[in-house]
Design a protein around this motif. Sequence first.
Motif, PDB file in Angstrom:
ATOM      1  N   ASN A 185      -3.068-112.085 -16.266  1.00 38.60           N
ATOM      2  CA  ASN A 185      -4.242-111.915 -14.659  1.00 38.60           C
ATOM      3  C   ASN A 185      -4.449-112.420 -14.407  1.00 38.60           C
ATOM      4  N   ALA A 186      -5.083-113.982 -15.065  1.00 37.50           N
ATOM      5  CA  ALA A 186      -6.324-114.441 -13.607  1.00 37.50           C
ATOM      6  C   ALA A 186      -5.401-115.467 -13.548  1.00 37.50           C
ATOM      7  N   HIS A 187      -3.555-115.495 -13.870  1.00 35.74           N
ATOM      8  CA  HIS A 187      -2.113-115.814 -13.264  1.00 35.74           C
ATOM      9  C   HIS A 187      -2.033-115.476 -12.053  1.00 35.74           C
ATOM     10  N   GLY A 188      -2.509-114.037 -11.819  1.00 40.03           N
ATOM     11  CA  GLY A 188      -1.875-112.796 -11.356  1.00 40.03           C
ATOM     12  C   GLY A 188      -0.470-112.320 -11.405  1.00 40.03           C
ATOM     13  N   TYR A 189      -0.014-112.290 -12.849  1.00 39.45           N
ATOM     14  CA  TYR A 189       1.079-110.971 -12.983  1.00 39.45           C
ATOM     15  C   TYR A 189       0.322-110.244 -13.841  1.00 39.45           C
ATOM     16  N   ALA A 190       1.077-109.045 -14.178  1.00 40.15           N
ATOM     17  CA  ALA A 190       0.823-107.707 -14.472  1.00 40.15           C
ATOM     18  C   ALA A 190       1.129-108.083 -16.177  1.00 40.15           C
ATOM     19  N   GLY A 191      -0.361-107.646 -16.853  1.00 36.75           N
ATOM     20  CA  GLY A 191       0.359-107.365 -18.742  1.00 36.75           C
ATOM     21  C   GLY A 191       0.213-106.006 -19.259  1.00 36.75           C
ATOM     22  N   VAL A 192       1.008-106.494 -20.239  1.00 38.67           N
ATOM     23  CA  VAL A 192       0.659-104.579 -21.046  1.00 38.67           C
ATOM     24  C   VAL A 192       0.275-105.413 -22.130  1.00 38.67           C
ATOM     25  N   THR A 193      -0.867-104.789 -22.520  1.00 37.77           N
ATOM     26  CA  THR A 193      -1.370-105.443 -23.823  1.00 37.77           C
ATOM     27  C   THR A 193      -0.197-104.301 -25.347  1.00 37.77           C
ATOM     28  N   GLY A 194       0.530-104.759 -26.275  1.00 30.73           N
ATOM     29  CA  GLY A 194       1.190-104.283 -26.830  1.00 30.73           C
ATOM     30  C   GLY A 194       1.621-105.662 -28.323  1.00 30.73           C
ATOM     31  N   ASP A 195       2.224-104.631 -29.090  1.00 29.42           N
ATOM     32  CA  ASP A 195       3.652-104.573 -29.832  1.00 29.42           C
ATOM     33  C   ASP A 195       4.964-104.256 -28.996  1.00 29.42           C
ATOM     34  N   ALA A 196       5.479-105.736 -28.712  1.00 33.00           N
ATOM     35  CA  ALA A 196       6.929-105.677 -27.571  1.00 33.00           C
ATOM     36  C   ALA A 196       8.211-105.112 -28.634  1.00 33.00           C
ATOM     37  N   THR A 197       7.820-104.932 -30.079  1.00 30.32           N
ATOM     38  CA  THR A 197       8.917-104.381 -30.923  1.00 30.32           C
ATOM     39  C   THR A 197       9.222-102.902 -30.585  1.00 30.32           C
ATOM     40  N   ARG A 198       7.875-102.830 -30.172  1.00 28.44           N
ATOM     41  CA  ARG A 198       7.724-101.037 -29.894  1.00 28.44           C
ATOM     42  C   ARG A 198       7.992-100.636 -28.902  1.00 28.44           C
ATOM     43  N   SER A 199       9.623 -99.591 -29.014  1.00 27.24           N
ATOM     44  CA  SER A 199      10.003 -98.946 -27.155  1.00 27.24           C
ATOM     45  C   SER A 199       9.115 -99.099 -25.882  1.00 27.24           C
ATOM     46  N   SER A 200       7.851 -98.235 -26.727  1.00 28.74           N
ATOM     47  CA  SER A 200       7.175 -97.616 -25.822  1.00 28.74           C
ATOM     48  C   SER A 200       6.633 -98.373 -25.240  1.00 28.74           C
ATOM     49  N   VAL A 201       6.092 -99.592 -25.881  1.00 29.40           N
ATOM     50  CA  VAL A 201       4.890-100.982 -24.994  1.00 29.40           C
ATOM     51  C   VAL A 201       6.043-101.811 -24.061  1.00 29.40           C
ATOM     52  N   LEU A 202       7.406-101.678 -24.325  1.00 30.00           N
ATOM     53  CA  LEU A 202       8.290-102.523 -23.192  1.00 30.00           C
ATOM     54  C   LEU A 202       8.470-101.720 -21.966  1.00 30.00           C
ATOM     55  N   LEU A 203       8.715 -99.892 -22.025  1.00 31.47           N
ATOM     56  CA  LEU A 203       8.820 -99.234 -21.414  1.00 31.47           C
ATOM     57  C   LEU A 203       7.455 -99.099 -20.448  1.00 31.47           C
ATOM     58  N   GLN A 204       6.107 -99.464 -20.920  1.00 28.81           N
ATOM     59  CA  GLN A 204       5.217 -99.776 -20.307  1.00 28.81           C
ATOM     60  C   GLN A 204       5.331-100.735 -19.034  1.00 28.81           C
ATOM     61  N   ALA A 205       5.938-101.883 -19.673  1.00 32.28           N
ATOM     62  CA  ALA A 205       6.309-102.562 -18.708  1.00 32.28           C
ATOM     63  C   ALA A 205       7.623-102.844 -17.936  1.00 32.28           C
ATOM     64  N   GLU A 206       7.789-101.438 -17.654  1.00 30.99           N
ATOM     65  CA  GLU A 206       9.309-100.799 -17.277  1.00 30.99           C
ATOM     66  C   GLU A 206      10.515-101.773 -17.163  1.00 30.99           C
ATOM     67  N   VAL A 207      10.327-102.277 -18.682  1.00 30.78           N
ATOM     68  CA  VAL A 207      11.826-103.224 -18.971  1.00 30.78           C
ATOM     69  C   VAL A 207      13.496-102.657 -18.254  1.00 30.78           C
ATOM     70  N   GLN A 208      13.376-101.293 -18.233  1.00 29.35           N
ATOM     71  CA  GLN A 208      14.155-100.852 -18.222  1.00 29.35           C
ATOM     72  C   GLN A 208      15.082-100.818 -17.080  1.00 29.35           C
ATOM     73  N   ARG A 209      14.273-101.714 -15.901  1.00 20.64           N
ATOM     74  CA  ARG A 209      14.861-101.402 -15.191  1.00 20.64           C
ATOM     75  C   ARG A 209      14.415-103.287 -14.390  1.00 20.64           C
TER      76      ARG A 209
END
Length: 365
Positions: A185-209
């Motif tokens: 965040n300090a570098h200007g990037y959005a962030g998601v805290t979580g285990d990326a092996t879980r689809s629910s976490v990647l969906l929070q990062a809008e990985v499908q788009r």
Amino acid sequence: MKLAGDDAIARQEDERTATYRVKLPRQVVERPLLQVARRVLIALTVLVVTALIVWIDRDGYNDNSDGHVDLLDSFYYATVTLSTTGYGDITPVSDAARLTNIFVITPLRVLFLIILVGTTLEVLTERTREEWRLKRWRSTLRDHTVVVGFGTKGRSAVETVCASGLKPEQVVVVDPSPKVVESANAHGYAGVTGDATRSSVLLQAEVQRARKIIIATQRDDTAVLVTLTARQLNRGAKIVAAVREEENAPLLRQSGADAVITSASAAGRLLGLSVLSPHAGMVMEDLIQKGSGLDLVERPVTKAEVGLQPKETEDLVVSVIRGHRVLGYDDSAVGSLKLTDRLITITRVTPMTQLAPDMKPTPRG
């Protein structure tokens, strides 16, 4: 290779500590605790000032219990008055005390209430504003880059793609550590805290788009699971993954990665090259460091270059991309350049190449 052991424990720990919530970068003017402390201090100051005013004019007040008002009674009266409780056991009886209540204590009461209510309203407003920002961010986020792991590899990868023109708001970092996400965040990037092996976490990062997915985890088995999950959610994104051991690279490709970088082998080759030829090692390090010195640039063939051979162009052509094939500059299959080809060239970084990497770079002299 183990895929469950330590990662299962890590995921359980992550579930207990992480919120899987998107955190957008923002400029914090003042820490929340400092804001609360400052307002509490102002409220206490108002309380003390009110009590002192009552105590100075104590002869103008009457206490139903013992008839006179001391310092403790003054603070008690100030407390019940500012909080609008008003038990009526201590009352102003003189004209001066009543005028003081009208013109001094009543404005102080209003100020006290503004501080308390204002703090609550600001918290609610901030929460609403944050939810609005998140909804707007989700609705406008398209063709972005998701970076899984913001360690040394992930951070360097983001810096490289941003040096090529990618905007920071088009980058979403996924990492299990809240502190790492705060750093993103300090570098200007959005962030998601979580285990990326879980689809629910990647969906929070809008990985499908997302258009590009960079996987730079610390463990190879984690990289495999993240690649499988990401490819399942997004069939068309370009996935680039890093692994430590070269023997795990085929497994990453089978999992859906378009390109796999073996970090340990690449570092070892660069070390060996630097030992044999320090200057060649410096040139290679310069090439892989985006934004300074010499850069490897992929660009389309210009109309003026159609029909020419790679060596006849003004740029130093390394390879020609034709369809899904990458051909060397001296490959006989290249022949003459076509308009649909893309060239990989070595160019010196200039303001023009930094601002428009797909444009034809400055000719070498």
